[in-house]
Design a protein around this motif. Sequence first.
Motif, PDB file in Angstrom:
ATOM      1  N   GLU A 234       0.631  -1.004  -0.102  1.00  0.00           N
ATOM      2  CA  GLU A 234      -0.247   0.342   0.022  1.00  0.00           C
ATOM      3  C   GLU A 234       0.739   1.306   0.190  1.00  0.00           C
ATOM      4  O   GLU A 234       0.788   2.138  -0.905  1.00  0.00           O
ATOM      5  CB  GLU A 234      -0.864   0.257   0.825  1.00  0.00           C
ATOM      6  N   SER A 235       1.688   1.009   0.749  1.00  0.00           N
ATOM      7  CA  SER A 235       3.160   2.281   0.925  1.00  0.00           C
ATOM      8  C   SER A 235       3.144   2.552  -0.645  1.00  0.00           C
ATOM      9  O   SER A 235       3.915   3.665  -0.878  1.00  0.00           O
ATOM     10  CB  SER A 235       3.654   2.438   2.277  1.00  0.00           C
ATOM     11  N   ILE A 236       3.607   1.393  -1.493  1.00  0.00           N
ATOM     12  CA  ILE A 236       4.908   1.796  -2.711  1.00  0.00           C
ATOM     13  C   ILE A 236       3.400   1.866  -3.289  1.00  0.00           C
ATOM     14  O   ILE A 236       3.982   3.119  -4.192  1.00  0.00           O
ATOM     15  CB  ILE A 236       5.190   0.798  -2.622  1.00  0.00           C
ATOM     16  N   PHE A 237       2.139   1.954  -3.291  1.00  0.00           N
ATOM     17  CA  PHE A 237       1.166   2.185  -4.613  1.00  0.00           C
ATOM     18  C   PHE A 237       0.521   3.701  -4.463  1.00  0.00           C
ATOM     19  O   PHE A 237       0.680   4.640  -4.707  1.00  0.00           O
ATOM     20  CB  PHE A 237      -0.180   1.062  -4.251  1.00  0.00           C
ATOM     21  N   LEU A 238       0.950   4.220  -3.120  1.00  0.00           N
ATOM     22  CA  LEU A 238       0.281   5.905  -2.109  1.00  0.00           C
ATOM     23  C   LEU A 238       1.673   6.298  -3.176  1.00  0.00           C
ATOM     24  O   LEU A 238       1.314   7.412  -3.645  1.00  0.00           O
ATOM     25  CB  LEU A 238       0.349   5.634  -0.514  1.00  0.00           C
ATOM     26  N   SER A 239       2.905   5.826  -2.850  1.00  0.00           N
ATOM     27  CA  SER A 239       3.879   6.612  -2.992  1.00  0.00           C
ATOM     28  C   SER A 239       4.023   6.763  -5.101  1.00  0.00           C
ATOM     29  O   SER A 239       4.363   7.563  -5.537  1.00  0.00           O
ATOM     30  CB  SER A 239       5.084   5.727  -2.814  1.00  0.00           C
TER      31      SER A 239
ATOM     32  N   GLU B 102      -2.686  -7.443  -8.851  1.00  0.00           N
ATOM     33  CA  GLU B 102      -2.427  -5.810  -9.857  1.00  0.00           C
ATOM     34  C   GLU B 102      -1.133  -5.633  -9.399  1.00  0.00           C
ATOM     35  O   GLU B 102       0.028  -5.881 -10.870  1.00  0.00           O
ATOM     36  CB  GLU B 102      -3.455  -5.026  -9.816  1.00  0.00           C
ATOM     37  N   MET B 103      -0.756  -5.883  -8.056  1.00  0.00           N
ATOM     38  CA  MET B 103       0.491  -4.459  -7.856  1.00  0.00           C
ATOM     39  C   MET B 103       1.788  -5.891  -8.668  1.00  0.00           C
ATOM     40  O   MET B 103       2.852  -5.426  -8.561  1.00  0.00           O
ATOM     41  CB  MET B 103       0.594  -4.317  -6.613  1.00  0.00           C
ATOM     42  N   THR B 104       1.717  -7.255  -8.508  1.00  0.00           N
ATOM     43  CA  THR B 104       2.242  -8.261  -8.551  1.00  0.00           C
ATOM     44  C   THR B 104       2.215  -8.291  -9.716  1.00  0.00           C
ATOM     45  O   THR B 104       3.344  -8.365 -10.584  1.00  0.00           O
ATOM     46  CB  THR B 104       1.172  -9.138  -8.172  1.00  0.00           C
ATOM     47  N   LYS B 105       1.289  -7.887 -10.922  1.00  0.00           N
ATOM     48  CA  LYS B 105       1.414  -7.946 -12.333  1.00  0.00           C
ATOM     49  C   LYS B 105       2.095  -7.327 -12.727  1.00  0.00           C
ATOM     50  O   LYS B 105       2.936  -6.577 -13.699  1.00  0.00           O
ATOM     51  CB  LYS B 105       0.026  -7.951 -13.129  1.00  0.00           C
ATOM     52  N   SER B 106       2.218  -6.044 -11.839  1.00  0.00           N
ATOM     53  CA  SER B 106       2.801  -4.709 -12.710  1.00  0.00           C
ATOM     54  C   SER B 106       4.238  -4.476 -12.146  1.00  0.00           C
ATOM     55  O   SER B 106       4.834  -3.494 -12.048  1.00  0.00           O
ATOM     56  CB  SER B 106       2.251  -2.994 -12.451  1.00  0.00           C
ATOM     57  N   LYS B 107       4.660  -5.744 -11.045  1.00  0.00           N
ATOM     58  CA  LYS B 107       5.927  -5.484 -10.310  1.00  0.00           C
ATOM     59  C   LYS B 107       5.830  -3.516  -9.885  1.00  0.00           C
ATOM     60  O   LYS B 107       6.629  -3.427  -9.747  1.00  0.00           O
ATOM     61  CB  LYS B 107       6.716  -5.412 -11.138  1.00  0.00           C
ATOM     62  N   ASP B 108       4.826  -4.186  -9.043  1.00  0.00           N
ATOM     63  CA  ASP B 108       4.562  -2.788  -7.832  1.00  0.00           C
ATOM     64  C   ASP B 108       4.221  -1.897  -8.998  1.00  0.00           C
ATOM     65  O   ASP B 108       5.254  -0.805  -8.177  1.00  0.00           O
ATOM     66  CB  ASP B 108       5.671  -2.975  -7.060  1.00  0.00           C
ATOM     67  N   LEU B 109       3.872  -1.637  -9.762  1.00  0.00           N
ATOM     68  CA  LEU B 109       3.336  -0.517 -10.893  1.00  0.00           C
ATOM     69  C   LEU B 109       5.147   0.826 -11.211  1.00  0.00           C
ATOM     70  O   LEU B 109       4.358   1.208 -11.937  1.00  0.00           O
ATOM     71  CB  LEU B 109       3.095   0.664 -10.035  1.00  0.00           C
TER      72      LEU B 109
END
Length: 459
Positions: A99-104, A396-403
């Motif tokens: 979640e922190s990675i997504f927000l960043s 999705e985070m896994t698929k996109s390698k954490d975006l």
Amino acid sequence: MHPQKKQQTMVTISSKAAARRRNGRIKLVASSAILLLLILIGFSSLQWFTSSVLSNGSSTSLNTGGSIKGSPQSKQRILVSLAKLNELIQLSPDDTKKESIFLSTATKECIPGRDDNGKDINPTTHRKRECLRHVPLGKHITTGEDLEERMKMQRPRIGIMITPGYIPTTVAKWIGHALKQTGDSIHMDIEILTTAHVPVYGYGKSHGYSKLIRVVTLPLPLAVNDAYYYSMNELTDDNDVGNNGNDGSFVMQNLEAILDETKLQYNTKPSSQTLGSITELLLRWHCRLSHVAAHTAELTLTLDNILKHPTDTLETILTFVWRQDWEWEGHNHNQNNKREERELYPKIWKGAAEEFVASEDGSLQPLLNQVSLLLSSSTSDATTFGETIQKSFASEMTKSKDLTSWPCPSFWDGVDNNDSGAAHKIANEMTPNCRDGDPYARCTVNKDRCEVKKDAMCK
């Protein structure tokens, strides 16, 4: 004053004294009556004034810590509700780091002056981040004209990037109005484009934007719900997020009618599959915008900051947009440029922001209305809603390698392109504007053409 005597009579001293006492009492009574009358008139006037102010309270601009018109309690209640929704529907309870990675990633930006000489490395060029502010000439402008004539036809292009939804659309309208007013005041002509279509892949001169402003609706469950209802009520073949004119104006339907609690009850509830698809689409959209922030001037705004600090947020926007750092295509930067010579640096945008936020166009009450209604809808079935979003988010985070993957996963991956549902409409809105004949965008990466063709498999 004594009255004139009409007859000559003998008046004793005691009679005169008695007369003076009577006159004094009469004057005292009269004065008291006059004073009481004035008090009553004053009190009545005060009552009338107070009732007039209170009766107009709903339409009077109230300074509520951010000059948001409306009850201060309603603003605070919504901000608390946003935090509670984030706690109620956690994105990844087993891995909070995701979640922190997504927000960043969702809030990544590139601010000229702050990042130009920074230590951040552009992952594409492996050089320092330049935060480009390219002002394109456009293919429709002939190259046979002299430099001065070509420069007259150039305008900085400001892209307000939003996901489909009532909340970001209203924020974009708010930003567009502010830029239009301030642009007129300094006699600076810019092109304002509000769109959900992601910029095409490439470097800072491929997408045709000079600067970007990204609007982020958080927490993510609110953005998912907002996108769903917006797509079901607003998106058609003839009406999309970008169909709002270059001046930033966008005439929305009556907000209360669209998001009325009674009407929401009769709207088709989104299926788990639809909720999951929208979640994935929103993450892919942010994946694309974060790549653009590696090389192009991009300011990111979050919903909670806009609601908490509207004046400060708007001042940041005005400073970002009107900073005289344009890179004009076809212009020799060593030459004097009359546009650059305009003394905009001393401009104090704080006052302009305060003035706009306090105006009718600057009211954020419509935004508060929308957020309040959508928050209520988001929490109505929180258990199922939350479980679906959690699974899709983790996947999705896994698929996109954490975006961080390049290219980002296709908008059409997992979406039936023959469907006419919410996910299909939203994916169609997010695809890059990569079409032949576009005067500004240059599609140099085939993946963008695949997105326009709705082909998730081609590369």
